[in-house]
Design an enzyme around this catalytic site. Structure first.
Site, PDB file in Angstrom:
ATOM      1  N   ARG A 167       3.465  -7.256  -8.592  1.00  0.00           N
ATOM      2  CA  ARG A 167       3.995  -8.523  -9.050  1.00  0.00           C
ATOM      3  C   ARG A 167       4.804  -8.414 -10.326  1.00  0.00           C
ATOM      4  O   ARG A 167       5.925  -8.918 -10.402  1.00  0.00           O
ATOM      5  CB  ARG A 167       2.847  -9.500  -9.306  1.00  0.00           C
ATOM      6  CG  ARG A 167       2.569 -10.466  -8.196  1.00  0.00           C
ATOM      7  CD  ARG A 167       1.112 -10.812  -8.198  1.00  0.00           C
ATOM      8  NE  ARG A 167       0.404  -9.612  -7.815  1.00  0.00           N
ATOM      9  CZ  ARG A 167       0.215  -9.268  -6.540  1.00  0.00           C
ATOM     10  NH1 ARG A 167       0.596 -10.059  -5.580  1.00  0.00           N
ATOM     11  NH2 ARG A 167      -0.378  -8.146  -6.240  1.00  0.00           N
ATOM     12  N   THR A 168       4.220  -7.780 -11.338  1.00  0.00           N
ATOM     13  CA  THR A 168       4.887  -7.782 -12.633  1.00  0.00           C
ATOM     14  C   THR A 168       6.226  -7.074 -12.533  1.00  0.00           C
ATOM     15  O   THR A 168       7.258  -7.594 -12.966  1.00  0.00           O
ATOM     16  CB  THR A 168       3.977  -7.105 -13.688  1.00  0.00           C
ATOM     17  OG1 THR A 168       2.707  -7.726 -13.655  1.00  0.00           O
ATOM     18  CG2 THR A 168       4.562  -7.246 -15.079  1.00  0.00           C
ATOM     19  N   LYS A 215       7.105  17.280 -17.184  1.00  0.00           N
ATOM     20  CA  LYS A 215       7.384  18.458 -18.005  1.00  0.00           C
ATOM     21  C   LYS A 215       6.713  18.355 -19.372  1.00  0.00           C
ATOM     22  O   LYS A 215       6.834  19.254 -20.178  1.00  0.00           O
ATOM     23  CB  LYS A 215       8.897  18.632 -18.180  1.00  0.00           C
ATOM     24  CG  LYS A 215       9.681  18.742 -16.862  1.00  0.00           C
ATOM     25  CD  LYS A 215      11.185  18.855 -17.127  1.00  0.00           C
ATOM     26  CE  LYS A 215      12.000  18.612 -15.850  1.00  0.00           C
ATOM     27  NZ  LYS A 215      13.404  18.268 -16.144  1.00  0.00           N
ATOM     28  N   ARG A 244       4.886  -1.116 -18.934  1.00  0.00           N
ATOM     29  CA  ARG A 244       3.451  -1.186 -18.638  1.00  0.00           C
ATOM     30  C   ARG A 244       2.867   0.203 -18.801  1.00  0.00           C
ATOM     31  O   ARG A 244       3.425   1.192 -18.328  1.00  0.00           O
ATOM     32  CB  ARG A 244       3.177  -1.666 -17.220  1.00  0.00           C
ATOM     33  CG  ARG A 244       1.701  -1.402 -16.806  1.00  0.00           C
ATOM     34  CD  ARG A 244       1.297  -1.992 -15.516  1.00  0.00           C
ATOM     35  NE  ARG A 244       1.259  -3.437 -15.619  1.00  0.00           N
ATOM     36  CZ  ARG A 244       0.750  -4.229 -14.683  1.00  0.00           C
ATOM     37  NH1 ARG A 244       0.232  -3.718 -13.588  1.00  0.00           N
ATOM     38  NH2 ARG A 244       0.750  -5.531 -14.833  1.00  0.00           N
ATOM     39  N   HIS A 286      -1.251  -8.894 -21.919  1.00  0.00           N
ATOM     40  CA  HIS A 286      -0.349  -9.055 -20.782  1.00  0.00           C
ATOM     41  C   HIS A 286       0.301 -10.438 -20.942  1.00  0.00           C
ATOM     42  O   HIS A 286       0.068 -11.345 -20.149  1.00  0.00           O
ATOM     43  CB  HIS A 286      -1.159  -8.960 -19.477  1.00  0.00           C
ATOM     44  CG  HIS A 286      -0.322  -8.781 -18.254  1.00  0.00           C
ATOM     45  ND1 HIS A 286       1.050  -8.634 -18.293  1.00  0.00           N
ATOM     46  CD2 HIS A 286      -0.661  -8.747 -16.941  1.00  0.00           C
ATOM     47  CE1 HIS A 286       1.504  -8.511 -17.057  1.00  0.00           C
ATOM     48  NE2 HIS A 286       0.496  -8.576 -16.218  1.00  0.00           N
TER      49      HIS A 286
END
Lengths: 297, 297, 297
Positions: C48-49, C76, C97, C125
């Site tokens: 969703r986000t 890496k 996120r 959030h």
């Protein structure tokens, strides 16, 4: 046209691309390629090359298709050639990264659409070389006559061979500093001497007091049989704050990134650290490349 | 409207879509869907279907959202239905591929937004069938009366059943050639005979001298219990250069791709090989489909 | 400006964002950010986000860059800070996120470009909280004076602490219902009492007859040592059709999604189920946020 190796370009070609990128970076030149599609085919992980090509495409008014090999029919056993021959139908320019040397050239042979090499194994990475040349010219106003020192594992670093070639093309003074056993293959030094008359200086110690530009690249522990030796060499060749004592005031430190620990993070905040600026030049430079290969057809 | 199965379309519908795709491919018809968003939800790997839908969306002036199940909340256990009900809020048309038969129909039931089936397991793949019909019509000028031969594992090949249906709709003469045990389920042959009066010819040997179109599909070694038998059958049904001796001069060889080794790579360069052209028709055809389902609402 | 925590915003700021989102959702306000690029950097899975930010960017006329950590130089060994300092050169706003608390704040410190927190571990959030407030205001016409009941594991649910803060800011009456041991940390209750004078009501039983809004969140079996206890508690706190008997007629049930089995799927079709509508509000709300942080510079 395709851009597979820096050797595909004359000095005039390179100048044309750098000048165009200058115009873009200065906001004097607008690129409008609306309606065109760039396909990014990255068969190896990448952050900078892929994202900056995608960003460049969008800044040109284009859109992009992201081919993700992990989620594709490659799993079913499709050949690289078949993939290229399919994707050419979906886009106007293809940017290809692949672990195997020669794969970008193979891709170019498979399609009439322009192919840009985004790095083919240990072989070529021409857009990185162009960014390096562009960064040096933006930062220093010129390339010719500059003292440019390359430091690190020059045996395995893909971008360094092409960079020496590009620097030679523009008459820089090049010094290479590597640990023993990790020197650049002499074949590349002979090439630039023969082609451009450049005599590259070689050193085994990390000393760069006369450098205008210090270009650092990675040394990987896996290259050494003896882990103790690896640690001691990596420590010695790591660029630390105190190593900058006595160097030129306006020294510019570059790095192709990602860096792991070959530069002390303390240096990140110093004015000499120019590698993030260098990474950001990837956008105007790659905009110039996209425009260039599409114009040349 | 949704496009879940080729059976959702009448012959008139199919004609309308093929005509529209013709106009797009010829540059006579422009599609402008600026501001609209296509979501691609591919729960199975794909190269052609996904990329050509994304390319088609961009060629229509749209943008796309790429839902990547591997990197999504599905890992947290979200149901397929909930995913669809969420994503419908983010896009204007949904293209769904899923391993489970019936999943595209389920998705269509979950949302009022148009859903296009990008392949649901061994079941339906209507846009592939439309590309096949479009390719044949573009290459041969017509479909009716053509001799179209389908060769390979017709028991498991998802697209072949729908193709037979589509060919029957347009009055082609259809011949099926399969190794023993890999024949198409007779239920599909009865369907086209009842609906369209088509009597499909069946053969067990790879012989296609009278074919105008040879449509090849994969035979997978895993389908045989005995690996020696698998090798000998795959060798026999592999299309080789010498198999083209005595066939029609303008024979068109098609393949849904990816191909592995069911066609000798030597054939790739021959004029009969039309499968990459077929793949490229995915773009105008899928542009027509996107426009069609959005217009029908 | 950056949006890292709901605490970065005053009530006036929140109102401005919600009003803007209202205008967008009603089609009265057009956002035109053509030529701008949003980068989505999701180091944790998300549906969703991420998709709603990408959809929002495109609805604003922007394009987006999708940084996929799994396919990047992180493999890496590149540091998070270096990744941010690189990607800031490729985009105009960064949505991040990351599993680690504080990482969004760190990202914001690394770049002058606006950073929006898309969820940093169990911490903040803020865009979810804004969607929740927006959904309640759209559905009920107001927030102040409403009875809002939060139900589930309020100890671990990231979004619930911020939601209590946001509801307190707008003078809602808040009730928290949790199984024993999964109550919200009292520190958050003291904060809203001190800052906004809100006395939160606490309950241990799933009873919400006076609620205008019932906000459900997950209870994970892994939180309990005893699997039998887990099953019995999850069964008890699961919202079932019969639990709605005697509740307010216009009760709105919300959920941050993905939901697993904390709400009976039967409820999905009832008018009280508003969680998919809530998810869809992610687009106008995130459009408002992108516009807001870009305008504030």
């Amino acid at each position: 046209m395709d851009l597979i190796s820096i050797r595909d370009l004359t000095k005039e070609n390179v100048k044309e691309i750098l000048d165009l990128a200058d115009g873009i970076a200065d906001g004097k030149k607008k690129i409008d390629l609306k309606g065109r599609i760039a396909a990014t085919l990255f068969f190896e992980p990448s952050t900078r090359t892929k994202l900056s090509f995608q960003s460049a495409a969008m800044r040109c008014g284009m859109t992009y298709l992201d081919f993700l090999p992990e989620l594709s029919s490659l799993k079913k056993g499709e050949s690289f050639a078949d993939t290229i021959k399919t994707v050419e139908g979906y886009a106007d320019v293809l940017v290809v990264r692949h672990a195997k040397e020669g794969s970008a050239r193979l891709a170019a042979d498979m399609t009439a659409k322009p192919v840009v090499n985004g790095g083919d194994g240990g072989n070529q990475h021409p857009t990185q070389t162009l960014i390096d040349l562009f960064s040096i010219r933006r930062m220093k106003g010129k390339i010719d006559g500059l003292n440019v020192t390359l430091l690190g594992d020059l045996k395995h670093a893909r971008t360094m061979r092409s960079l020496v070639y590009g620097l030679a093309m523009f008459d820089a003074n090049v010094t290479l500093i590597s640990p023993k056993g990790l020197e650049m293959d002499p074949i590349y030094l002979k090439e630039v001497e023969k082609k451009f008359g450049l005599k590259v200086k070689l050193k085994g110690e990390p000393e760069f007091r006369d450098a205008d530009v210090l270009y650092v690249c990675r040394i990987q522990a896996e290259r050494f049989a003896d882990p103790y030796e690896a640690q001691s060499i990596m420590k010695k060749f790591r660029v630390k704050k105190e190593d900058l004592d006595g160097t030129k005031k306006d020294l510019a430190i570059l790095h192709p990134l990602p860096k792991i620990n070959e530069i002390d993070p303390e240096i990140d905040k110093m004015p000499q650290a120019r590698y993030f600026e260098q990474a950001h030049y990837g956008v105007p430079l790659r905009m110039a490349i996209i425009d260039y290969v599409l114009r040349k057809g």
